[in-house]
Design an enzyme around this catalytic site. Sequence first.
Site, PDB file in Angstrom:
ATOM      1  N   ASP A 119       0.801  -1.091   0.214  1.00  0.00           N
ATOM      2  CA  ASP A 119       0.268   0.116  -0.513  1.00  0.00           C
ATOM      3  C   ASP A 119       1.116   1.114  -0.379  1.00  0.00           C
ATOM      4  O   ASP A 119       1.668   1.368   0.573  1.00  0.00           O
ATOM      5  CB  ASP A 119      -0.672  -0.055   1.265  1.00  0.00           C
ATOM      6  CG  ASP A 119      -1.970   1.021   1.107  1.00  0.00           C
ATOM      7  OD1 ASP A 119      -2.201   1.247  -0.329  1.00  0.00           O
ATOM      8  OD2 ASP A 119      -2.136   1.750   2.090  1.00  0.00           O
ATOM      9  N   HIS A 126      -3.705  13.672   0.420  1.00  0.00           N
ATOM     10  CA  HIS A 126      -3.873  13.006   2.175  1.00  0.00           C
ATOM     11  C   HIS A 126      -2.442  13.297   2.746  1.00  0.00           C
ATOM     12  O   HIS A 126      -2.167  12.995   4.107  1.00  0.00           O
ATOM     13  CB  HIS A 126      -3.774  12.005   1.837  1.00  0.00           C
ATOM     14  CG  HIS A 126      -3.997  10.493   2.913  1.00  0.00           C
ATOM     15  ND1 HIS A 126      -4.963  10.662   3.353  1.00  0.00           N
ATOM     16  CD2 HIS A 126      -3.043   9.748   3.118  1.00  0.00           C
ATOM     17  CE1 HIS A 126      -4.524   9.782   4.234  1.00  0.00           C
ATOM     18  NE2 HIS A 126      -3.635   9.364   4.175  1.00  0.00           N
ATOM     19  N   ARG A 135       2.036  14.851  12.978  1.00  0.00           N
ATOM     20  CA  ARG A 135       3.147  16.292  13.301  1.00  0.00           C
ATOM     21  C   ARG A 135       2.775  17.532  12.975  1.00  0.00           C
ATOM     22  O   ARG A 135       3.708  18.570  12.400  1.00  0.00           O
ATOM     23  CB  ARG A 135       4.258  15.908  12.100  1.00  0.00           C
ATOM     24  CG  ARG A 135       4.746  14.362  12.689  1.00  0.00           C
ATOM     25  CD  ARG A 135       5.576  13.460  11.496  1.00  0.00           C
ATOM     26  NE  ARG A 135       5.293  13.898  10.007  1.00  0.00           N
ATOM     27  CZ  ARG A 135       4.267  13.059   9.367  1.00  0.00           C
ATOM     28  NH1 ARG A 135       4.282  12.288   9.390  1.00  0.00           N
ATOM     29  NH2 ARG A 135       4.501  14.155   7.846  1.00  0.00           N
ATOM     30  N   GLU A 192     -10.130   4.234   3.257  1.00  0.00           N
ATOM     31  CA  GLU A 192      -9.469   4.697   2.947  1.00  0.00           C
ATOM     32  C   GLU A 192      -9.959   4.158   1.181  1.00  0.00           C
ATOM     33  O   GLU A 192      -9.672   3.309   0.990  1.00  0.00           O
ATOM     34  CB  GLU A 192      -7.982   4.156   3.167  1.00  0.00           C
ATOM     35  CG  GLU A 192      -7.534   4.783   4.789  1.00  0.00           C
ATOM     36  CD  GLU A 192      -5.945   4.867   4.197  1.00  0.00           C
ATOM     37  OE1 GLU A 192      -5.051   3.285   4.145  1.00  0.00           O
ATOM     38  OE2 GLU A 192      -5.203   5.586   5.446  1.00  0.00           O
ATOM     39  N   GLU A 194      -9.018   3.954  -2.264  1.00  0.00           N
ATOM     40  CA  GLU A 194      -8.291   3.667  -3.126  1.00  0.00           C
ATOM     41  C   GLU A 194      -7.655   3.535  -4.498  1.00  0.00           C
ATOM     42  O   GLU A 194      -9.105   2.025  -4.970  1.00  0.00           O
ATOM     43  CB  GLU A 194      -7.015   3.181  -1.950  1.00  0.00           C
ATOM     44  CG  GLU A 194      -6.198   3.284  -1.146  1.00  0.00           C
ATOM     45  CD  GLU A 194      -5.557   3.298  -0.120  1.00  0.00           C
ATOM     46  OE1 GLU A 194      -4.417   2.098  -0.671  1.00  0.00           O
ATOM     47  OE2 GLU A 194      -5.372   3.066   0.714  1.00  0.00           O
ATOM     48  N   ASP A 226      -9.136   0.533   2.156  1.00  0.00           N
ATOM     49  CA  ASP A 226      -7.976  -0.270   3.100  1.00  0.00           C
ATOM     50  C   ASP A 226      -8.880  -0.061   4.185  1.00  0.00           C
ATOM     51  O   ASP A 226      -7.849   1.356   4.902  1.00  0.00           O
ATOM     52  CB  ASP A 226      -6.604   0.831   2.744  1.00  0.00           C
ATOM     53  CG  ASP A 226      -5.801  -0.092   3.646  1.00  0.00           C
ATOM     54  OD1 ASP A 226      -5.719  -0.831   4.601  1.00  0.00           O
ATOM     55  OD2 ASP A 226      -4.944   1.640   3.737  1.00  0.00           O
ATOM     56  N   ARG A 230      -7.664   3.931  13.111  1.00  0.00           N
ATOM     57  CA  ARG A 230      -6.898   5.305  13.321  1.00  0.00           C
ATOM     58  C   ARG A 230      -6.255   5.612  14.518  1.00  0.00           C
ATOM     59  O   ARG A 230      -4.844   5.129  15.248  1.00  0.00           O
ATOM     60  CB  ARG A 230      -7.285   5.855  13.726  1.00  0.00           C
ATOM     61  CG  ARG A 230      -7.857   6.712  11.951  1.00  0.00           C
ATOM     62  CD  ARG A 230      -7.195   6.350  10.946  1.00  0.00           C
ATOM     63  NE  ARG A 230      -6.854   6.641   9.688  1.00  0.00           N
ATOM     64  CZ  ARG A 230      -6.716   6.521   8.460  1.00  0.00           C
ATOM     65  NH1 ARG A 230      -6.126   5.903   8.227  1.00  0.00           N
ATOM     66  NH2 ARG A 230      -7.689   6.871   6.677  1.00  0.00           N
ATOM     67  N   GLN A 233      -3.574   1.930  15.297  1.00  0.00           N
ATOM     68  CA  GLN A 233      -2.329   2.391  13.699  1.00  0.00           C
ATOM     69  C   GLN A 233      -1.216   3.433  14.845  1.00  0.00           C
ATOM     70  O   GLN A 233      -0.464   3.741  14.114  1.00  0.00           O
ATOM     71  CB  GLN A 233      -2.612   3.300  12.724  1.00  0.00           C
ATOM     72  CG  GLN A 233      -1.966   3.561  11.448  1.00  0.00           C
ATOM     73  CD  GLN A 233      -2.700   4.253  10.503  1.00  0.00           C
ATOM     74  OE1 GLN A 233      -3.844   4.411  10.503  1.00  0.00           O
ATOM     75  NE2 GLN A 233      -2.105   4.742   9.274  1.00  0.00           N
ATOM     76  N   LYS A 246      -4.090  -1.863  10.333  1.00  0.00           N
ATOM     77  CA  LYS A 246      -3.948  -1.876   8.947  1.00  0.00           C
ATOM     78  C   LYS A 246      -4.534  -4.184   8.539  1.00  0.00           C
ATOM     79  O   LYS A 246      -4.889  -3.900   7.390  1.00  0.00           O
ATOM     80  CB  LYS A 246      -3.210  -1.668   7.671  1.00  0.00           C
ATOM     81  CG  LYS A 246      -3.946   0.668   8.017  1.00  0.00           C
ATOM     82  CD  LYS A 246      -3.116   1.170   6.973  1.00  0.00           C
ATOM     83  CE  LYS A 246      -2.722   2.684   7.415  1.00  0.00           C
ATOM     84  NZ  LYS A 246      -3.956   2.389   5.726  1.00  0.00           N
ATOM     85  N   THR A 250      -8.819  -5.565   3.902  1.00  0.00           N
ATOM     86  CA  THR A 250      -9.158  -4.751   3.011  1.00  0.00           C
ATOM     87  C   THR A 250     -10.165  -5.676   1.625  1.00  0.00           C
ATOM     88  O   THR A 250      -9.390  -6.510   1.597  1.00  0.00           O
ATOM     89  CB  THR A 250      -7.705  -4.924   2.342  1.00  0.00           C
ATOM     90  OG1 THR A 250      -5.909  -5.004   2.919  1.00  0.00           O
ATOM     91  CG2 THR A 250      -6.729  -3.849   1.236  1.00  0.00           C
ATOM     92  N   THR A 337      -4.684   6.485   0.289  1.00  0.00           N
ATOM     93  CA  THR A 337      -6.021   7.097  -0.122  1.00  0.00           C
ATOM     94  C   THR A 337      -6.014   8.476  -0.807  1.00  0.00           C
ATOM     95  O   THR A 337      -4.572   8.996  -1.267  1.00  0.00           O
ATOM     96  CB  THR A 337      -5.706   7.745   1.363  1.00  0.00           C
ATOM     97  OG1 THR A 337      -5.908   6.680   2.441  1.00  0.00           O
ATOM     98  CG2 THR A 337      -7.356   8.894   1.412  1.00  0.00           C
ATOM     99  N   GLU A 351      -9.481  12.823   7.425  1.00  0.00           N
ATOM    100  CA  GLU A 351      -9.151  13.346   7.130  1.00  0.00           C
ATOM    101  C   GLU A 351     -10.409  14.572   7.052  1.00  0.00           C
ATOM    102  O   GLU A 351     -10.892  15.769   6.934  1.00  0.00           O
ATOM    103  CB  GLU A 351      -9.268  13.759   5.384  1.00  0.00           C
ATOM    104  CG  GLU A 351      -7.297  13.765   5.254  1.00  0.00           C
ATOM    105  CD  GLU A 351      -7.109  13.265   3.959  1.00  0.00           C
ATOM    106  OE1 GLU A 351      -6.711  13.711   3.108  1.00  0.00           O
ATOM    107  OE2 GLU A 351      -7.058  12.320   3.820  1.00  0.00           O
TER     108      GLU A 351
HETATM  109 MN    MN Z   1      -4.014   2.975   2.533  1.00  0.00          MN
END
Ligand code: MN
Length: 416
Positions: A119, A126, A135, A192, A194, A226, A230, A233, A246, A250, A337, A351
């Site tokens: 992935d 994103h 961060r 996510e 994708e 995906d 969170r 993760q 994750k 999927t 994503t 997001e």
């Molecule tokens: Mn992903």
Amino acid sequence: MTDESWVPVPAGSGFGIENLPYGVFARPGELPRVGVAIGEMVLDLAGLAAVGLLDDRRWFASGSLNGFMAAGRPAWQATRARITRLLTDPAHRSEVEPHLIPLPQVELLRPIEVADFVDFYSSIHHAANAGQMFRPHTNPLTPNWRRIPVAYHGRAGTVYVSGTPIFRPWGQRREEHEPEPTYGPSRRLDFEAEIGFVAGVPSVPGYPVPTSAFRDHVFGFLLVNDWSARDIQLWESRPLGPFLGKSFATSISPWVVPVEALEAARVTPPAQAPPVLPYLHCDEPWGLDITLEIELNGHVISRPPFASMYWTPPQQLAHATVGGAPLRTGDLFASGTVSGPEPGQRGCLLELTWNGAEELVLPDGTARTFLEDGDTVTIRAHAPTASGARLTLGEVTGTVRPSPSAPSPAVLGGAP
Ligand code: MN
């Protein structure tokens, strides 16, 4: 290629003669076999081959596309040309018609035996949004981001076909305000949206696959969700990961759209600065004008544009193999994503709700930060064709269920 099929294709279906995606289907009590979608029907390729209408080297009476995918580009091109002929030339109608089955009569199975699963993280929008959230007060893009298509190796064994229920994972997580980690059901379950591509022709160990050889190895594109926990993760991914956040599930669409069908959707991708290293240079434009559409419980919540992706599929493939690791038939590569520059183009709840800070209010008045049990996420996508019509990548859908096995108190070691 733009000739009409004699099979009725309803306006807006997206499964016209210029698409012809491959999948694996089964009727009750029968073994799975390979088929192609046309209009509201599936064309049974094993049946066609059995009566001599289609060349087959044991590719189609199979539970996966892998045998056909390994056959290579000349076989893919010849088969597509033959199927196009069979479905457009009225002279073939009477012999082909018995091999068309209405889609509601079949079960669509996972189309590929997944070898490895990678992935990527190739949307600059994103990556910048996630960087800003996780961060703050630093450059949202890490120094490597514009130099390499960042990725991780995922879990091939938990790639499921569209429609498979998604069990909310349990795991260890610690929120910012919590002094200690706890074990329990994920409280920040996300999707996510994708686009993935799947390798057909293997490569030789020690020999990277250059961007110019993309079409010789890659069979087609499909939709990927995906699913991501969170909270799990975020706690586990310092400094490695993702891992359990994750690995639980999927989802992929049941139809694989051939690379050839997307030729008309190719566009110039966003400019890359600084310039990439030579092995990532690509002579041809490999942006793809695919528009995704994400539905939560039947309401469209976002329309991410795949054309805005910073890294292209040939660059991703070149990077994944540059160390000499060979490709295997069935290797699945997902884009990461897909998020565009606008708020209505974001490809995940992380997001869309800014990590839960802003509720997403649906038209029916319900609101979400992250997914609740019973929620259904459906992703669709369409792309332009040579004739100016639209083709569809079909859909990938999944409904969230509570974990089927609530762990015992001994395992929990305290309240979740
Ligand atoms: Mn992903």
